[in-house]
Design an enzyme around this catalytic site. Sequence first.
Site, PDB file in Angstrom:
ATOM      1  N   GLU A 198       0.513   8.099   8.108  1.00 43.88           N
ATOM      2  CA  GLU A 198       1.364   7.063   8.715  1.00 43.88           C
ATOM      3  C   GLU A 198       2.486   7.686   9.539  1.00 43.88           C
ATOM      4  O   GLU A 198       2.784   7.237  10.649  1.00 43.88           O
ATOM      5  CB  GLU A 198       1.949   6.129   7.646  1.00 43.88           C
ATOM      6  CG  GLU A 198       2.740   4.989   8.280  1.00 43.88           C
ATOM      7  CD  GLU A 198       3.500   4.122   7.294  1.00 43.88           C
ATOM      8  OE1 GLU A 198       4.550   3.576   7.694  1.00 43.88           O
ATOM      9  OE2 GLU A 198       3.060   3.995   6.133  1.00 43.88           O
ATOM     10  N   ASN A 252       2.465   5.418  -1.660  1.00 39.26           N
ATOM     11  CA  ASN A 252       3.130   4.337  -2.413  1.00 39.26           C
ATOM     12  C   ASN A 252       2.881   4.469  -3.913  1.00 39.26           C
ATOM     13  O   ASN A 252       3.740   4.127  -4.715  1.00 39.26           O
ATOM     14  CB  ASN A 252       2.720   2.964  -1.863  1.00 39.26           C
ATOM     15  CG  ASN A 252       1.371   2.502  -2.341  1.00 39.26           C
ATOM     16  OD1 ASN A 252       1.253   1.912  -3.407  1.00 39.26           O
ATOM     17  ND2 ASN A 252       0.333   2.776  -1.557  1.00 39.26           N
ATOM     18  N   CYS A 304       7.683  -1.973   3.530  1.00 39.03           N
ATOM     19  CA  CYS A 304       7.017  -3.272   3.564  1.00 39.03           C
ATOM     20  C   CYS A 304       7.211  -4.066   2.276  1.00 39.03           C
ATOM     21  O   CYS A 304       7.636  -3.525   1.253  1.00 39.03           O
ATOM     22  CB  CYS A 304       5.535  -3.093   3.887  1.00 39.03           C
ATOM     23  SG  CYS A 304       4.558  -2.580   2.473  1.00 39.03           S
ATOM     24  N   CYS A 327      -2.331  -1.307   9.642  1.00 38.71           N
ATOM     25  CA  CYS A 327      -1.643  -2.439   9.016  1.00 38.71           C
ATOM     26  C   CYS A 327      -0.661  -3.054  10.012  1.00 38.71           C
ATOM     27  O   CYS A 327       0.105  -2.325  10.655  1.00 38.71           O
ATOM     28  CB  CYS A 327      -0.890  -1.956   7.780  1.00 38.71           C
ATOM     29  SG  CYS A 327       0.157  -3.248   7.080  1.00 38.71           S
TER      30      CYS A 327
END
Length: 318
Positions: free
Chosen positions: A131, A230, A200, A101
Amino acid sequence: MSLPPLTLYLAAPRGFCAGVDRAIKIVEMALEKWGAPVYVRHEIVHNKYVVDGLRAKGAVFVKELDDCPDDRPVIFSAHGVPKAVPAEATRREMVYVDATCPLVSKVHIEAERHHAGGLQMVMIGHAGHPETVGTMGQLPDGEVILVETVADVATITPRDPDKLAFITQTTLSVDDTADIVAALQARFPAIVGPHKEDICYATTNRQGAVKAMAPKADAMLVIGAPNSSNSKRLVEVGRSAGCAYAQLVQRAEDIDWRALEGISSIGITAGASAPEVLVNEVIEAFRTRFDLTVEQVETAQENVEFKVPRVLREPAGA
């Protein structure tokens, strides 16, 4: 027999973010361009329905580059990869496409910039999440200290407390992260933060919609995968915003109907890697059991879109 009435609050925004949308497109376009099989290192996004759909089209999901042949294209997942991974792909002369991303890549660039300026990095994130592994792997071993909780802040021992900068995973709880940042700034007043929050827009917006929806709802369901950071944060945000029963479900078949007996309202949202088809499936499951009124709870509008890499926009053989 008449069905019991139920108000279903539908959070907006919910579901796919621009980074997930782009990553899925990358796999689909790679299959169109090069044919099957196309290899993907790690789940492209954390959602079983999406991964199974791409697998059926010819994507092969593997844990490591070692599991890929040299002569087939490989795609790196949206979560990002340590620097060693593309370096190894280049050494093996593999064709690879990086679906990281762009908002994760922004954090990578930030980490490198601070490192080049002589600062040691503190990363706020979850240990072992792809991540976090990818971001920490942008710098040499020992250059990034991982902090998961406020309590961790008291225990870290940086080289020089006056030469620190912090970055965060993009999918964390906005409120929990603010507490950790405050603890870091209290202990290390000189610590440098990002110009703009690393969490984000999509994470922030989805949590904002849940905060607005949770106090109205007797119960709340988050559609998402158990390994989706998330999505798990949305459950936590729902509970802390006043909804006592907030649960994660992958799809309609996972709903515990007995736990929902006697409710008059429910909130529904979806994590950033959950497709809208699964949201509709859940709504239809409620429609068969209740006299349903659907109300949208909109707290933000999104129009973010990320381009796919140029290599996929060029015809094969270009």
